[in-house]
Write a protein that holds these residues in place. Structure first.
Motif, PDB file in Angstrom:
ATOM      1  N   GLU A   1       0.831  -1.204   0.000  1.00 20.13           N
ATOM      2  CA  GLU A   1       0.000   0.000   0.000  1.00 20.13           C
ATOM      3  C   GLU A   1       0.870   1.261   0.000  1.00 20.13           C
ATOM      4  O   GLU A   1       0.550   2.242  -0.671  1.00 20.13           O
TER       5      GLU A   1
ATOM      6  N   VAL B   1       0.677   4.365  -2.662  1.00 22.65           N
ATOM      7  CA  VAL B   1       0.406   5.736  -2.220  1.00 22.65           C
ATOM      8  C   VAL B   1       1.498   6.681  -2.704  1.00 22.65           C
ATOM      9  O   VAL B   1       1.219   7.769  -3.225  1.00 22.65           O
TER      10      VAL B   1
ATOM     11  N   TRP C   1      -5.812   7.194  -0.467  1.00 19.16           N
ATOM     12  CA  TRP C   1      -6.968   6.983   0.395  1.00 19.16           C
ATOM     13  C   TRP C   1      -7.926   8.161   0.296  1.00 19.16           C
ATOM     14  O   TRP C   1      -7.511   9.318   0.147  1.00 19.16           O
TER      15      TRP C   1
ATOM     16  N   ARG D   1      -9.157   3.181   1.694  1.00 16.77           N
ATOM     17  CA  ARG D   1      -8.304   3.023   0.510  1.00 16.77           C
ATOM     18  C   ARG D   1      -9.160   2.961  -0.755  1.00 16.77           C
ATOM     19  O   ARG D   1     -10.286   2.478  -0.744  1.00 16.77           O
TER      20      ARG D   1
ATOM     21  N   PHE E   1      -8.148   0.020   6.112  1.00 17.87           N
ATOM     22  CA  PHE E   1      -7.878  -0.467   4.760  1.00 17.87           C
ATOM     23  C   PHE E   1      -9.179  -0.730   3.998  1.00 17.87           C
ATOM     24  O   PHE E   1      -9.252  -0.507   2.789  1.00 17.87           O
TER      25      PHE E   1
END
Length: 531
Positions: A18, A22, A467, A460, A456
């Protein structure tokens, strides 16, 4: 033990993947190649919807890029460092409104002209963090000189003379202190003192002062952490004094009437051994709604992770959950599991602060306790800044942390009080994982898993990355933007990077000294969302 190791490893991989996505989002969409600096007003797909530049977000992104470059090997590539340096140079040229004065703007035009100034210290604080981190990755002394000079100015404003901030001293205004000020200074003490014995020594007294000022926000005989107190550490009257940001709720547990909720989140608790208040074990109910459409037709992924969680509970924990379902409440006054008649509110007094600032201040204080070698302070911080705020701030009906609450259970005046925002959940993940790493208390690890699973699943965006920042109380996306005046490249990647680092350290600890008999985490996270 093997199940615990597998779960930690699965979360480490999920968090790391993740983080990569990001960072890629901000690298692709936020860089201003013409004027330097970063665009932070980004839509769901990364489209720039406003080219104003917010100084604290510019500085946060510089800090974040440098920290990733310095701490994680896979981010050590020239593009990231060059982008950080370009952002730093934009700040050096334009952040200060009237050089050689130190006051920074809050908002700049795309090409660096000042638009707005806030009468606070926060743009300057993040400017300091950015310059210090740039010095650490480049070795250029001019960055460190800028950081130290700005730090000296901030300390002068806070401890000696705030007139340079431009705030008028009005006769009717209470002499108050926001918890954000000493906690931010405490963070700067750690930032500048890292691996620098001379500066760490210079700021040692300041760090102790900041910690004490944060701790004085624990009010009402230890049952509340309030956002604002008087300058001499007393509770203020009115809404300002009762303000908790975010996530306060009536009672040490959320005070509900009648039958226990049959909503997707069930609250279980055990008797706390350290403070006489309920210890923290919040368990996700497995019967979650699988059909919860988001506004504007956006889809949000539900996790399939987990097992029959009741099968993992001890007899005492099962009794606690059963007690909640029967409409009874465990509280610090009765010191047991009820019985309270259905409809009666728990007798635990109104309490504590909120996850957002309270949890963030909590992990700042945990690091201070580690530097001081003070286990008593660590235990106090875990009780008052981690467990109490979470007990009151977690929404048992829909999950997630409330944003604003009133310490006396009155209606908050902020329109967004019941919303779920990205940053309190990011801070909660850091705080609970750090608390577990420092103390070994398995309840804190359970709370990390609970918050991380909710975060999550709800925040997200698997389609475009990064997010969402703003959800309704029910967890639906309220704003589709990925960045704006307050959300940039900071809370999410900082959380993910720190959690990846802590999970790696926990795995190394298990490999070198396995602890037989340790409780297993509740569930292995679903990997589908990270793929």
């Amino acid at each position: 033990m093997e199940k615990e190791r597998e779960t930690l490893q699965a979360w480490k991989e999920r968090v790391g993947q993740e983080l990569d996505q990001v960072v890629a989002f901000w690298m692709e969409h936020s860089h201003d190649q013409e004027h330097g600096g970063f665009f932070t007003c980004l839509g769901r797909d990364g489209q720039v919807y406003d080219d104003l530049k917010y100084v604290w977000l510019q500085a946060r992104q510089v800090w974040m890029y440098c920290r990733l470059y310095r701490k994680l090997e896979r981010f050590r590539h020239p593009e990231l460092l060059d982008s950080a340096k370009a952002g730093g140079e934009f700040l050096l040229r334009y952040a200060r409104v009237a050089p050689p004065g130190k006051k920074c703007a809050f908002v700049l035009t795309r090409d660096g002209r000042p638009v707005k100034v806030q009468r606070t210290i926060f743009s300057e604080c993040f400017y300091t963090m950015a310059m210090n981190e740039l010095w650490r990755v480049t070795g250029e002394v001019r960055y460190q000189s800028e950081a130290v000079e700005m730090m000296d100015q901030i300390v002068h404003w806070v401890r000696e003379d705030p007139s340079g901030l431009g705030r008028p001293q009005l006769l009717g205004a209470p002499a108050s202190e926001s918890m954000a000020v000493p906690m931010m200074l405490l963070s700067l003490v750690e930032q500048l003192g890292e691996a620098d014995e001379e500066l760490a020594g210079n700021y040692a007294e300041l760090g102790d002062w900041c910690a004490q000022r944060v701790l004085q926000h624990v009010q009402r005989d230890g049952r509340a952490v309030l956002e604002n107190v008087s300058e001499d550490g007393k509770e203020l009257s009115g809404c300002l004094g009762r303000h908790q940001n975010p996530g306060e709720e009536q009672g040490g547990l959320r005070a509900t009437q009648g039958e226990a909720s049959a909503q997707p989140w069930v609250l279980g608790f055990d008797v706390g051994s350290r403070c006489g208040l309920p210890s923290s074990l919040y368990l996700p109910h497995r019967q979650r709604s699988r059909d919860r459409p988001l506004r504007w037709g956006h889809q949000q992924q539900e996790s399939e992770s987990g097992t029959d969680w009741e099968g993992q509970l001890s007899a005492g924990e099962l009794r606690a959950v059963s007690t909640v379902r029967e409409g009874r409440r465990h509280c610090g006054q009765c010191r047991g599991l009820g019985p309270h008649a259905p409809g009666r509110i728990c007798c635990l007094p109104y309490s504590e602060p909120s996850p957002g600032h309270a949890l963030e201040a909590g992990w700042f204080l945990l690091r201070h306790a580690t530097r001081k070698g003070d286990p008593e302070l660590r235990a106090h911080v875990i009780d008052k800044f981690l467990l109490l705020p979470f007990h009151s701030g977690w929404d048992p009906d829909h999950g997630g942390l409330f944003y604003f609450q009133d310490a006396d259970g009155l209606c908050p005046t902020q329109l967004e009080w019941a919303m779920k925002l990205w940053w309190p959940h990011s801070e909660a993940m850091i705080a609970f994982l750090m608390g577990y790493s420092d103390s070994g208390d398995p309840a804190l690890l359970h709370l990390f898993y609970l918050v991380a699973e909710y975060t999550f699943r709800q925040f997200r965006d698997p389609e475009f990355g990064e997010w969402f920042g703003y959800l309704s109380r029910e967890g639906k996306v309220a704003l589709t933007i990925k960045g704006g005046p307050f959300k940039g490249c900071f809370h999410v990647p900082r959380c993910l990077a720190m959690c990846e680092e802590m999970l790696g350290a926990l795995l190394s600890r298990l490999a070198s000294a396995p602890a037989p008999g340790a409780p297993s985490p509740p569930a292995v996270p679903d990997r589908k969302g990270a793929e």
